[in-house]
Design a protein around this motif. Structure first.
Motif, mmCIF file in Angstrom:
data_model
loop_
_atom_site.group_PDB
_atom_site.id
_atom_site.type_symbol
_atom_site.label_atom_id
_atom_site.label_comp_id
_atom_site.label_asym_id
_atom_site.label_seq_id
_atom_site.Cartn_x
_atom_site.Cartn_y
_atom_site.Cartn_z
ATOM 1 N N ARG A 81 0.820 -1.224 -0.069
ATOM 2 C CA ARG A 81 -0.113 0.068 -0.070
ATOM 3 C C ARG A 81 0.943 1.348 0.085
ATOM 4 O O ARG A 81 0.487 2.134 -0.605
ATOM 5 N N LEU A 82 1.862 1.261 0.815
ATOM 6 C CA LEU A 82 2.996 2.290 0.706
ATOM 7 C C LEU A 82 3.428 2.516 -0.714
ATOM 8 O O LEU A 82 3.476 3.620 -1.377
ATOM 9 N N GLY A 83 3.703 1.258 -1.209
ATOM 10 C CA GLY A 83 4.547 1.358 -2.492
ATOM 11 C C GLY A 83 3.494 1.942 -3.593
ATOM 12 O O GLY A 83 3.984 2.897 -4.599
ATOM 13 N N GLN A 84 2.106 1.750 -3.538
ATOM 14 C CA GLN A 84 1.062 2.277 -4.428
ATOM 15 C C GLN A 84 0.948 3.557 -4.099
ATOM 16 O O GLN A 84 0.802 4.409 -5.154
ATOM 17 N N LYS A 85 0.898 4.274 -2.954
ATOM 18 C CA LYS A 85 0.823 5.568 -2.730
ATOM 19 C C LYS A 85 1.866 6.053 -3.416
ATOM 20 O O LYS A 85 1.874 7.196 -4.135
ATOM 21 N N LEU A 86 3.033 5.702 -3.410
ATOM 22 C CA LEU A 86 4.286 6.321 -3.864
ATOM 23 C C LEU A 86 4.316 6.303 -5.244
ATOM 24 O O LEU A 86 4.861 7.329 -5.888
ATOM 25 N N TYR A 87 3.767 5.515 -5.957
ATOM 26 C CA TYR A 87 3.783 5.036 -7.411
ATOM 27 C C TYR A 87 2.934 6.016 -8.008
ATOM 28 O O TYR A 87 3.081 6.615 -8.993
ATOM 29 N N LEU A 185 3.778 6.142 7.819
ATOM 30 C CA LEU A 185 3.693 4.916 6.776
ATOM 31 C C LEU A 185 5.120 4.219 6.790
ATOM 32 O O LEU A 185 5.072 2.978 7.048
ATOM 33 N N PHE A 186 6.065 5.124 6.683
ATOM 34 C CA PHE A 186 7.523 4.186 6.874
ATOM 35 C C PHE A 186 7.786 3.772 7.761
ATOM 36 O O PHE A 186 8.479 2.592 7.925
ATOM 37 N N LYS A 187 7.677 4.256 8.891
ATOM 38 C CA LYS A 187 7.728 3.462 10.236
ATOM 39 C C LYS A 187 7.013 2.596 10.624
ATOM 40 O O LYS A 187 7.528 1.434 11.354
ATOM 41 N N SER A 188 5.714 2.451 10.128
ATOM 42 C CA SER A 188 4.822 1.025 10.222
ATOM 43 C C SER A 188 5.492 0.188 9.508
ATOM 44 O O SER A 188 5.515 -1.086 9.775
ATOM 45 N N VAL A 189 5.891 0.493 8.208
ATOM 46 C CA VAL A 189 6.501 -0.615 7.340
ATOM 47 C C VAL A 189 7.918 -0.925 7.526
ATOM 48 O O VAL A 189 8.312 -2.330 7.636
ATOM 49 N N TYR A 190 8.622 -0.259 8.282
ATOM 50 C CA TYR A 190 10.026 -0.449 8.486
ATOM 51 C C TYR A 190 10.337 -0.208 9.808
ATOM 52 O O TYR A 190 11.247 0.634 10.284
ATOM 53 N N LEU A 202 11.911 3.330 -0.263
ATOM 54 C CA LEU A 202 11.174 3.785 -1.034
ATOM 55 C C LEU A 202 11.265 2.986 -2.147
ATOM 56 O O LEU A 202 9.999 2.614 -2.780
ATOM 57 N N THR A 203 12.176 2.749 -2.839
ATOM 58 C CA THR A 203 12.161 1.819 -4.057
ATOM 59 C C THR A 203 11.847 0.482 -3.633
ATOM 60 O O THR A 203 11.314 -0.312 -4.661
ATOM 61 N N ASN A 204 12.028 -0.051 -2.495
ATOM 62 C CA ASN A 204 11.577 -1.238 -2.085
ATOM 63 C C ASN A 204 10.142 -1.399 -1.968
ATOM 64 O O ASN A 204 9.586 -2.305 -2.514
ATOM 65 N N ALA A 205 9.505 -0.318 -1.475
ATOM 66 C CA ALA A 205 8.203 -0.192 -1.338
ATOM 67 C C ALA A 205 7.451 -0.313 -2.859
ATOM 68 O O ALA A 205 6.182 -0.920 -2.839
ATOM 69 N N ILE A 206 8.010 0.589 -3.713
ATOM 70 C CA ILE A 206 7.536 0.814 -5.054
ATOM 71 C C ILE A 206 7.307 -0.640 -5.913
ATOM 72 O O ILE A 206 6.521 -1.119 -6.227
ATOM 73 N N GLY A 207 8.811 -1.135 -5.411
ATOM 74 C CA GLY A 207 8.778 -2.488 -5.997
ATOM 75 C C GLY A 207 7.850 -3.572 -5.662
ATOM 76 O O GLY A 207 7.242 -4.526 -6.311
ATOM 77 N N SER A 208 7.542 -3.534 -4.271
ATOM 78 C CA SER A 208 6.483 -4.472 -3.736
ATOM 79 C C SER A 208 5.151 -4.352 -4.530
ATOM 80 O O SER A 208 4.512 -5.108 -4.444
ATOM 81 N N PHE A 209 4.801 -3.113 -4.542
ATOM 82 C CA PHE A 209 3.619 -2.921 -5.317
ATOM 83 C C PHE A 209 3.560 -3.420 -6.838
ATOM 84 O O PHE A 209 2.548 -3.958 -7.111
ATOM 85 N N GLU A 210 4.497 -3.193 -7.331
ATOM 86 C CA GLU A 210 4.844 -3.605 -8.948
ATOM 87 C C GLU A 210 4.592 -5.123 -9.159
ATOM 88 O O GLU A 210 4.325 -5.825 -9.957
ATOM 89 N N ARG A 211 5.227 -5.573 -7.968
ATOM 90 C CA ARG A 211 5.293 -7.374 -8.130
ATOM 91 C C ARG A 211 3.759 -7.806 -7.971
ATOM 92 O O ARG A 211 3.635 -9.146 -8.144
ATOM 93 N N LYS A 212 2.801 -7.126 -7.734
ATOM 94 C CA LYS A 212 1.294 -7.650 -7.396
ATOM 95 C C LYS A 212 0.480 -7.705 -8.992
ATOM 96 O O LYS A 212 -0.397 -8.179 -9.082
#
Length: 362
Positions: A81-87, A185-190, A202-212
């Motif tokens: 979800r963080l990755g989606q928001k950043l995307y 959000l970053f504190k919650s995820v990491y 940041l790039t880790n989260a975006i990549g996680s979203f893209e893998r969906k």
């Protein structure tokens, strides 16, 4: 007496119901046709991507992903979800005019349908923006393969002076650290990171979203055993695709994206594509003469929707692209029937992502 008759009727009805054959799962009724058996040598369906055969690049940047859950569970976890928001966030560009979605629009199959894309600087890039859908299945990213995975790829356009035009990682991270929502959000995820808002995260989260972004196509259903998923014209197109050697570069789960290949094995590509400029491919990075005009072979998934085609977006119609590829890469003059059949087959690779991924807020 009437009660006994009624009881017998009920028992008879129950007995008949119990005698009815149980519904047999589709998996138990599959019979592989000869074409399916042949196709199995070259292609694999999305359903084949599991924890037992995760491509090596899924493990980069300490970003473990349960691929089975990615494929069969469309819910997003906190990182995704963080990755989606950043995307979708235009604050990831210097002047706040573009986001990742601007060039890789998820409303239009992960592309902007432009030959090259307009950046934050109002200048155009020099290569076509490939689809982000299925990109995580590729062995490398970008046309020249300069990024090893979608995590690394996510960070590069942001720092590109023509694209997002962010002058440095620190510039962007300082901007995001000033946004209270991102701090939370970053504190919650990491939670184990002393400073969670980092460029790597940041790039880790975006990549996680893209893998969906791995939707199932009709061709996947056919590969999984449903012979009715393709009609006879589409099957004929698949046969032509195989027989004409297209599978040399376009195979596997992604149906491409697994190798570097020279564009123009049997001629100068620009003479057929009418490209306005000549792109040297990975030669620009390596300066090795043998690398001239070498590009990553694209995935053909969603190719019906990801026009215009080739590294410079120089060809608008899929039929023309197929004809050009036949001549340049296999030295064959494909007949009109072959071209039309192959195009029909390629359209079975079309698959859209879940609507919930097509929005900034989640």
């Amino acid at each position: 007496m009437k009660k006994n008759i009624a009881l017998l009727a009920i028992l008879s009805f129950i007995s008949c119901k119990n005698d009815e054959p149980k519904e047999i799962p589709l998996a138990d009724t599959k019979v592989k046709t000869a074409l399916m058996v042949e196709a199995d040598d070259y292609f694999k369906p999305i359903s084949s991507v599991s924890n037992k055969n995760i491509p090596e690049n899924f493990q980069q940047l300490n970003n473990p992903v349960n691929i089975t859950s990615v494929r069969f569970d469309d819910r997003l976890n906190d990182k995704e979800r963080l990755g989606q928001k950043l995307y979708y966030d235009k604050r990831l560009s210097k002047n706040g005019t573009i986001s990742c979605n601007s060039c890789h629009n998820l409303d239009t199959y992960g592309v902007d349908n432009s030959p090259t894309s307009l950046g934050d600087t109002k200048a155009f890039g020099n290569r076509n923006s490939p689809s982000v859908i299925y990109a995580s299945l590729h062995f490398k990213q970008f046309w020249d393969g300069r990024a090893k995975d979608v995590e690394e790829q996510a960070g590069m356009p942001i720092l590109n002076p023509v694209e997002h035009a962010i002058p440095s990682e620190d510039f962007l991270i300082n901007r995001l650290r000033g946004i209270e929502e991102y701090q939370k959000l970053f504190k919650s995820v990491y939670p184990n990171d002393k400073e969670p808002v980092t460029y790597a995260n940041l790039t880790n989260a975006i990549g996680s979203f893209e893998r969906k972004l791995l939707p199932e196509s009709r061709f996947d259903k056919w590969l999984d055993g449903n012979d009715n998923a393709l009609d006879e014209t589409e099957k004929a197109g698949l046969k032509s695709f195989i027989n004409n050697g297209c599978i040399t570069c376009h195979s596997g789960v992604a149906i491409g994206g697994q190798m570097m290949q020279k564009f123009g094995l049997y001629g100068n590509y620009w003479e057929y594509t009418k490209s306005k400029t000549t792109d040297n491919g990975i030669y620009d990075l390596t300066k090795n003469e043998t690398d001239k005009f070498m590009f990553k072979t694209p995935s053909l998934r969603n190719v019906e929707k990801t026009y215009p085609y080739f590294h410079d977006g120089s060809v608008a119609k899929l039929e023309d692209a197929v004809k050009i590829m036949g001549k340049l890469q296999t030295n064959k003059e494909l007949s009109e029937t072959e071209i039309n059949n192959i195009v029909a087959f390629l359209k079975t690779l079309t698959a859209d992502i879940d609507e919930k991924y097509k929005k900034a807020d989640n």
